[in-house]
Enzyme design. Structure first.
Site, PDB file in Angstrom:
ATOM      1  N   LYS A  13      -2.962  -0.982  -3.191  1.00 32.92           N
ATOM      2  CA  LYS A  13      -3.120  -1.963  -2.110  1.00 32.92           C
ATOM      3  C   LYS A  13      -4.612  -1.513  -1.437  1.00 32.92           C
ATOM      4  O   LYS A  13      -5.359  -2.727  -1.203  1.00 32.92           O
ATOM      5  CB  LYS A  13      -2.105  -1.778  -0.997  1.00 32.92           C
ATOM      6  CG  LYS A  13      -0.814  -1.991  -1.551  1.00 32.92           C
ATOM      7  CD  LYS A  13       0.390  -1.910  -0.437  1.00 32.92           C
ATOM      8  CE  LYS A  13       0.743  -0.472   0.252  1.00 32.92           C
ATOM      9  NZ  LYS A  13       1.043   0.416  -0.595  1.00 32.92           N
ATOM     10  N   ARG A  88       6.246  -4.230   6.598  1.00 33.60           N
ATOM     11  CA  ARG A  88       6.824  -3.144   5.469  1.00 33.60           C
ATOM     12  C   ARG A  88       8.502  -3.678   5.648  1.00 33.60           C
ATOM     13  O   ARG A  88       8.961  -2.968   5.119  1.00 33.60           O
ATOM     14  CB  ARG A  88       6.608  -1.967   6.066  1.00 33.60           C
ATOM     15  CG  ARG A  88       5.468  -1.219   5.175  1.00 33.60           C
ATOM     16  CD  ARG A  88       5.346   0.044   5.487  1.00 33.60           C
ATOM     17  NE  ARG A  88       5.047   0.956   4.848  1.00 33.60           N
ATOM     18  CZ  ARG A  88       3.691   1.209   4.133  1.00 33.60           C
ATOM     19  NH1 ARG A  88       2.794   0.634   4.697  1.00 33.60           N
ATOM     20  NH2 ARG A  88       3.505   2.000   3.342  1.00 33.60           N
ATOM     21  N   ARG A 122      -4.383  11.112  -6.719  1.00 31.88           N
ATOM     22  CA  ARG A 122      -5.237  10.714  -5.507  1.00 31.88           C
ATOM     23  C   ARG A 122      -6.179  11.469  -4.827  1.00 31.88           C
ATOM     24  O   ARG A 122      -5.808  12.465  -4.433  1.00 31.88           O
ATOM     25  CB  ARG A 122      -4.884   9.647  -4.625  1.00 31.88           C
ATOM     26  CG  ARG A 122      -5.465   9.167  -3.505  1.00 31.88           C
ATOM     27  CD  ARG A 122      -5.014   8.193  -2.876  1.00 31.88           C
ATOM     28  NE  ARG A 122      -3.721   8.579  -1.843  1.00 31.88           N
ATOM     29  CZ  ARG A 122      -2.825   7.595  -1.506  1.00 31.88           C
ATOM     30  NH1 ARG A 122      -3.108   6.245  -1.834  1.00 31.88           N
ATOM     31  NH2 ARG A 122      -1.690   7.853  -1.010  1.00 31.88           N
ATOM     32  N   ARG A 155      -4.132  13.569   0.467  1.00 25.20           N
ATOM     33  CA  ARG A 155      -3.002  13.332   1.681  1.00 25.20           C
ATOM     34  C   ARG A 155      -2.018  13.968   1.848  1.00 25.20           C
ATOM     35  O   ARG A 155      -1.265  14.210   0.969  1.00 25.20           O
ATOM     36  CB  ARG A 155      -2.844  11.518   1.573  1.00 25.20           C
ATOM     37  CG  ARG A 155      -3.608  10.650   2.236  1.00 25.20           C
ATOM     38  CD  ARG A 155      -3.350   9.289   2.178  1.00 25.20           C
ATOM     39  NE  ARG A 155      -2.451   8.906   2.373  1.00 25.20           N
ATOM     40  CZ  ARG A 155      -1.764   7.551   1.919  1.00 25.20           C
ATOM     41  NH1 ARG A 155      -2.880   6.644   1.838  1.00 25.20           N
ATOM     42  NH2 ARG A 155      -0.572   7.128   2.330  1.00 25.20           N
ATOM     43  N   ARG A 166       8.975   7.776   0.271  1.00 28.14           N
ATOM     44  CA  ARG A 166       8.212   6.296   0.504  1.00 28.14           C
ATOM     45  C   ARG A 166       8.584   5.453  -0.478  1.00 28.14           C
ATOM     46  O   ARG A 166       8.793   4.176  -0.238  1.00 28.14           O
ATOM     47  CB  ARG A 166       6.549   6.720   0.175  1.00 28.14           C
ATOM     48  CG  ARG A 166       5.903   7.246   1.580  1.00 28.14           C
ATOM     49  CD  ARG A 166       4.810   8.086   1.229  1.00 28.14           C
ATOM     50  NE  ARG A 166       3.754   7.443   0.832  1.00 28.14           N
ATOM     51  CZ  ARG A 166       2.803   8.008  -0.026  1.00 28.14           C
ATOM     52  NH1 ARG A 166       2.976   9.417  -0.281  1.00 28.14           N
ATOM     53  NH2 ARG A 166       1.581   7.396  -0.431  1.00 28.14           N
TER      54      ARG A 166
HETATM   55  P1  AP5 Z   1      -4.425   3.149  -3.335  1.00 24.22           P
HETATM   56  O1  AP5 Z   1      -5.287   2.124  -3.427  1.00 24.22           O
HETATM   57  O2  AP5 Z   1      -4.621   4.086  -2.522  1.00 24.22           O
HETATM   58  O3  AP5 Z   1      -2.789   3.009  -3.173  1.00 24.22           O
HETATM   59  P2  AP5 Z   1      -2.167   2.232  -2.098  1.00 24.22           P
HETATM   60  O4  AP5 Z   1      -1.314   1.140  -2.613  1.00 24.22           O
HETATM   61  O5  AP5 Z   1      -2.936   1.979  -1.029  1.00 24.22           O
HETATM   62  O6  AP5 Z   1      -1.237   3.613  -1.764  1.00 24.22           O
HETATM   63  P3  AP5 Z   1      -0.774   4.256  -0.293  1.00 24.22           P
HETATM   64  O7  AP5 Z   1      -0.233   5.403  -0.661  1.00 24.22           O
HETATM   65  O8  AP5 Z   1      -1.923   4.214   0.673  1.00 24.22           O
HETATM   66  O9  AP5 Z   1       0.436   3.450   0.184  1.00 24.22           O
HETATM   67  P4  AP5 Z   1       1.465   3.669   1.014  1.00 24.22           P
HETATM   68  O10 AP5 Z   1       2.077   2.360   1.389  1.00 24.22           O
HETATM   69  O11 AP5 Z   1       2.463   4.777   0.760  1.00 24.22           O
HETATM   70  O12 AP5 Z   1       0.564   4.366   2.406  1.00 24.22           O
HETATM   71  P5  AP5 Z   1       0.013   3.675   3.642  1.00 24.22           P
HETATM   72  O13 AP5 Z   1      -1.028   4.347   3.966  1.00 24.22           O
HETATM   73  O14 AP5 Z   1       0.080   1.910   3.507  1.00 24.22           O
HETATM   74  O15 AP5 Z   1      -4.170   3.727  -4.888  1.00 24.22           O
HETATM   75  C1  AP5 Z   1      -3.435   4.955  -5.317  1.00 24.22           C
HETATM   76  C2  AP5 Z   1      -4.396   5.930  -6.156  1.00 24.22           C
HETATM   77  O16 AP5 Z   1      -4.279   5.054  -7.490  1.00 24.22           O
HETATM   78  C3  AP5 Z   1      -5.822   6.187  -6.022  1.00 24.22           C
HETATM   79  O17 AP5 Z   1      -6.265   7.343  -6.304  1.00 24.22           O
HETATM   80  C4  AP5 Z   1      -6.671   4.997  -6.739  1.00 24.22           C
HETATM   81  O18 AP5 Z   1      -7.793   5.542  -7.322  1.00 24.22           O
HETATM   82  C5  AP5 Z   1      -5.617   4.723  -8.103  1.00 24.22           C
HETATM   83  N1  AP5 Z   1      -5.676   3.562  -8.507  1.00 24.22           N
HETATM   84  C6  AP5 Z   1      -5.551   2.225  -7.630  1.00 24.22           C
HETATM   85  N2  AP5 Z   1      -5.398   1.264  -8.721  1.00 24.22           N
HETATM   86  C7  AP5 Z   1      -5.404   1.664  -9.562  1.00 24.22           C
HETATM   87  C8  AP5 Z   1      -5.069   1.118 -11.125  1.00 24.22           C
HETATM   88  N3  AP5 Z   1      -5.347  -0.175 -11.260  1.00 24.22           N
HETATM   89  N4  AP5 Z   1      -5.301   1.777 -12.154  1.00 24.22           N
HETATM   90  C9  AP5 Z   1      -5.223   3.340 -12.123  1.00 24.22           C
HETATM   91  N5  AP5 Z   1      -5.675   3.781 -10.974  1.00 24.22           N
HETATM   92  C10 AP5 Z   1      -5.585   3.114  -9.797  1.00 24.22           C
HETATM   93  O19 AP5 Z   1       1.063   4.133   4.873  1.00 24.22           O
HETATM   94  C11 AP5 Z   1       1.283   5.525   4.951  1.00 24.22           C
HETATM   95  C12 AP5 Z   1       2.274   5.781   6.043  1.00 24.22           C
HETATM   96  O20 AP5 Z   1       1.830   5.195   7.254  1.00 24.22           O
HETATM   97  C13 AP5 Z   1       3.950   5.048   5.512  1.00 24.22           C
HETATM   98  O21 AP5 Z   1       4.536   6.034   4.722  1.00 24.22           O
HETATM   99  C14 AP5 Z   1       4.395   4.988   7.142  1.00 24.22           C
HETATM  100  O22 AP5 Z   1       4.740   6.302   7.555  1.00 24.22           O
HETATM  101  C15 AP5 Z   1       3.076   4.530   7.838  1.00 24.22           C
HETATM  102  N6  AP5 Z   1       2.910   3.197   7.782  1.00 24.22           N
HETATM  103  C16 AP5 Z   1       2.024   2.356   7.280  1.00 24.22           C
HETATM  104  N7  AP5 Z   1       2.053   1.040   7.586  1.00 24.22           N
HETATM  105  C17 AP5 Z   1       3.231   0.988   8.378  1.00 24.22           C
HETATM  106  C18 AP5 Z   1       4.248  -0.181   8.889  1.00 24.22           C
HETATM  107  N8  AP5 Z   1       3.759  -1.456   8.534  1.00 24.22           N
HETATM  108  N9  AP5 Z   1       5.262   0.249   9.451  1.00 24.22           N
HETATM  109  C19 AP5 Z   1       5.589   1.347   9.787  1.00 24.22           C
HETATM  110  N10 AP5 Z   1       5.113   2.586   9.175  1.00 24.22           N
HETATM  111  C20 AP5 Z   1       3.776   2.264   8.516  1.00 24.22           C
HETATM  112 MG    MG Z   2      -3.353   2.556   0.933  1.00 26.13          MG
END
Ligand code: AP5
Ligand code: MG
Length: 210
Positions: A13, A88, A122, A155, A166
């Site tokens: 994402k 979410r 990552r 992270r 998650r």
């Molecule tokens: P990356 O692009 O970092 O993936 P991502 O989908 O952004 O993963 P996240 O871990 O950020 O998602 P998440 O939903 O768990 O965390 P968020 O920060 O939103 O890619 C991952 C890795 O793969 C990287 O190393 C990249 O280089 C590699 N990669 C990417 N594409 C690739 C490909 N095509 N091929 C190979 N490699 C690839 O949320 C974190 C926390 O915040 C949540 O758990 C929750 O506690 C809180 N939170 C956030 N939003 C909310 C909400 N709306 N409501 C309540 N709590 C929330």
């Molecule tokens: Mg992310």
């Protein structure tokens, strides 16, 4: 253009949202990044979010909804935005539909096996937040950011127990919003299990038709 990007942890994402925001001049709004920034600065919000995030749990809806509502009113959203990590769950999706109309919801489909592999490899720059992967997107010098020479870190929620939580929450709480957007004819499914640039090309081919 007002967009959402939906997908499990590690589906790409953040990686794709950054590229989309640059190409179409949109604000990139990652709720996870906003929470992490607050944790780093030890704000009131950061204190509430810290333990929940490290355990892989969601921050309460009332807090997250208000935060996003305020964020999308800012000037940099005038040309549009891409929401990364919001909504979410159904409560958040319904809240968003009351405050704004989005043009499309992009779903990145990636298997759990692949996301676990990506999350454990990552790395993120501690200074400018640029994302890397020690398998698929290596920095030029190990452990050092290509852009700002900052130190690359893992992270806190990329540990096996939090990753499991998650992914569980994604299945139970986030997946129902896919049906919500499908019924509104706004859903675009994309396979996230292709090279980063191939995923991006598919997304842009679709966005150029909007
Ligand atoms: P990356 O692009 O970092 O993936 P991502 O989908 O952004 O993963 P996240 O871990 O950020 O998602 P998440 O939903 O768990 O965390 P968020 O920060 O939103 O890619 C991952 C890795 O793969 C990287 O190393 C990249 O280089 C590699 N990669 C990417 N594409 C690739 C490909 N095509 N091929 C190979 N490699 C690839 O949320 C974190 C926390 O915040 C949540 O758990 C929750 O506690 C809180 N939170 C956030 N939003 C909310 C909400 N709306 N409501 C309540 N709590 C929330
Ligand atoms: Mg992310």
């Amino acid at each position: 253009m007002k967009l959402l990007i939906i997908g499990p942890a590690g589906s790409g994402k953040g990686t794709q949202a950054k590229k989309i925001a640059e190409k179409y001049n949109l604000a990139h709004i990652s709720t996870g990044d906003i929470f992490r920034e607050n944790i780093k600065n030890n704000t009131q919000l950061g204190k509430i979010a810290s333990k929940l995030i490290n355990d892989g749990k969601l921050v309460p809806d009332e807090i997250t909804n208000k935060m996003v509502e305020e964020r999308i009113k800012k000037d940099d959203c005038k040309n549009g935005y891409i929401l990364d990590g919001f909504p979410r769950n159904i409560i958040q999706a319904k809240y968003l539909s009351k405050i704004d109309d989005v043009d499309s919801a992009i779903e990145l489909k990636v298997s759990n096996k692949e996301t676990v592999k990506r999350l454990s490899s990552r790395r993120t720059c501690s200074n400018c937040k640029r994302g890397y992967n020690i398998i698929s997107l290596k920095p030029k010098i190990e452990g050092v950011c290509d852009d700002c020479s900052g130190t690359l870190i893992q992270r806190a929620d990329d540990k096996p127990v939090a990753i499991k939580k998650r992914l569980e929450i994604y299945t139970n709480e986030t997946k129902p919003i896919i049906e919500f957007y499908k019924q509104k004819n706004l859903l675009k499914e994309i396979s996230g299990e292709q090279e980063i640039n191939v995923v991006f090309e598919e997304i842009t081919l679709f966005l150029d038709t909007l």
